[in-house]
Design a protein around this motif. Sequence first.
Motif, PDB file in Angstrom:
ATOM      1  N   GLN A  83       0.808  -1.227   0.000  1.00 25.92           N
ATOM      2  CA  GLN A  83       0.000   0.000   0.000  1.00 25.92           C
ATOM      3  C   GLN A  83       0.839   1.273   0.000  1.00 25.92           C
ATOM      4  N   ALA A  84       2.073   1.151  -0.470  1.00 23.92           N
ATOM      5  CA  ALA A  84       2.948   2.329  -0.513  1.00 23.92           C
ATOM      6  C   ALA A  84       2.296   3.427  -1.345  1.00 23.92           C
ATOM      7  N   THR A  85       2.173   4.595  -0.781  1.00 23.56           N
ATOM      8  CA  THR A  85       1.536   5.703  -1.489  1.00 23.56           C
ATOM      9  C   THR A  85       1.951   7.000  -0.825  1.00 23.56           C
ATOM     10  N   ARG A 100       1.947  11.931  -5.431  1.00 23.53           N
ATOM     11  CA  ARG A 100       3.079  11.013  -5.624  1.00 23.53           C
ATOM     12  C   ARG A 100       3.847  11.302  -6.915  1.00 23.53           C
ATOM     13  N   SER A 103      -7.987  -3.599  -0.287  1.00 20.42           N
ATOM     14  CA  SER A 103      -7.594  -3.721   1.124  1.00 20.42           C
ATOM     15  C   SER A 103      -8.558  -2.967   2.032  1.00 20.42           C
ATOM     16  N   VAL A 150     -10.182  -5.296  -8.536  1.00 14.76           N
ATOM     17  CA  VAL A 150     -10.249  -4.931  -9.959  1.00 14.76           C
ATOM     18  C   VAL A 150     -10.525  -6.142 -10.853  1.00 14.76           C
TER      19      VAL A 150
HETATM   20  C1  LIG Z   1       1.182   0.621  -4.394  1.00 16.49           C
HETATM   21  S1  LIG Z   1      -0.474   0.996  -3.988  1.00 16.49           S
HETATM   22  C2  LIG Z   1      -0.795   2.368  -5.063  1.00 16.49           C
HETATM   23  C3  LIG Z   1      -1.629   3.434  -4.399  1.00 16.49           C
HETATM   24  C4  LIG Z   1      -1.894   4.674  -5.263  1.00 16.49           C
HETATM   25  N1  LIG Z   1      -2.626   4.349  -6.454  1.00 16.49           N
HETATM   26  C5  LIG Z   1      -0.611   5.378  -5.624  1.00 16.49           C
HETATM   27  O1  LIG Z   1      -0.208   5.358  -6.775  1.00 16.49           O
HETATM   28  O2  LIG Z   1       0.011   5.957  -4.728  1.00 16.49           O
HETATM   29  C6  LIG Z   1      -1.363  -0.333  -4.792  1.00 16.49           C
HETATM   30  C7  LIG Z   1      -2.769  -0.519  -4.253  1.00 16.49           C
HETATM   31  O3  LIG Z   1      -3.452  -1.455  -5.091  1.00 16.49           O
HETATM   32  C8  LIG Z   1      -4.267  -2.265  -4.275  1.00 16.49           C
HETATM   33  N2  LIG Z   1      -4.566  -3.520  -4.975  1.00 16.49           N
HETATM   34  C9  LIG Z   1      -3.750  -4.579  -5.215  1.00 16.49           C
HETATM   35  N3  LIG Z   1      -4.413  -5.548  -5.859  1.00 16.49           N
HETATM   36  C10 LIG Z   1      -5.674  -5.089  -6.053  1.00 16.49           C
HETATM   37  C11 LIG Z   1      -6.829  -5.634  -6.673  1.00 16.49           C
HETATM   38  N4  LIG Z   1      -6.831  -6.857  -7.214  1.00 16.49           N
HETATM   39  N5  LIG Z   1      -7.943  -4.874  -6.701  1.00 16.49           N
HETATM   40  C12 LIG Z   1      -7.958  -3.632  -6.155  1.00 16.49           C
HETATM   41  N6  LIG Z   1      -6.908  -3.075  -5.543  1.00 16.49           N
HETATM   42  C13 LIG Z   1      -5.771  -3.793  -5.496  1.00 16.49           C
HETATM   43  C14 LIG Z   1      -3.456  -2.461  -3.002  1.00 16.49           C
HETATM   44  O4  LIG Z   1      -4.262  -2.806  -1.906  1.00 16.49           O
HETATM   45  C15 LIG Z   1      -2.791  -1.097  -2.846  1.00 16.49           C
HETATM   46  O5  LIG Z   1      -3.522  -0.261  -2.003  1.00 16.49           O
END
Ligand SMILES: C[S@@+](CC[C@H](N)C(=O)[O-])C[C@H]1O[C@@H](n2cnc3c(N)ncnc32)[C@H](O)[C@@H]1O
Length: 282
Positions: free
Chosen positions: A78-80, A84, A149, A203
Amino acid sequence: MRRAPELPDADFERWRQLLEMRAGMVLDDRQRSFLQIQLAARMRELEIADYDSYYQVVCAGIGGRIEWVRLLDRLTIQATRFFRHPPSFALLEAYVSEFARTTEGNGLTLWSLGCASGEEAFSMAISTAEALSRQPRPLTFALTGTDISSEALRQARQGTYSLQRLAGVPASLRERYFRTHADGSFEVTAGLAERLCFARLNVLELGQAPLQGLNVIFCQNLLIYFRRWLRRDLLNQLVQRLAPGGLLVLGVGEVSNWSHPQLVPVDHPEVLAFTRQVSPPA
Ligand SMILES: C[S@@+](CC[C@H](N)C(=O)[O-])C[C@H]1O[C@@H](n2cnc3c(N)ncnc32)[C@H](O)[C@@H]1O
């Protein structure tokens, strides 16, 4: 700290397949120790001794579904952070200004896909609010943030962040869109927060999302966890959710050699974005 028991090859393979099938996430061998540590930590909490028994728990009925949601909070990255990738938000602000100038409608709808703990969604909301505040006529917006999440979504709904997590927010915007709590944390103002809602969405189950006719979709740093064919498949579905003229913003490098007959690439050196054609190609 107790060492996690070694994750046997067969178990690693089974867990890896489950994660990809249910959440699209692909783990390679380098992430094996990450998976092992997270599984073992949860197994300790549940007093389960081996990976196979825990796998059976996660796969069993309603209880298993609930446990799966808990486990995902550990396995998703969940890095954000706020703003960003600043050029994406500058592009959004310019797009909203242009939209307000050239469109007769009185509002916009936006979607932050994979919004994690809300920083991306609130950054989009701030950029949009800033652009709209400069318009001569009143316009409004509604923004939906979705993520798989539930723990990340809990934080997003709370909308409260430490000063450290607000590092990317210029002081002037911090003063306008956050109020300070006695403990030094910052909460998004009610006026901004009421424009947003957060919902749990995998998704892989995009069909369940009732969102249509969106003016803006941000999907950044989510597709990287998926296989190439899945990225393209999801993007093709997202195009159908965009309004004519709508803007789709992706993370730089998250998809290559992808095009869609209804999309026009945005000519920008630092942002990977597309707009949907106003009228479909003949
Ligand atoms: C690295 S974070 C990116 C957060 C934000 N979009 C950003 O760019 O800062 C990835 C996010 O995607 C979510 N994620 C991963 N797999 C997913 C899925 N199948 N459906 C929905 N969200 C998902 C994770 O829980 C996480 O919060």
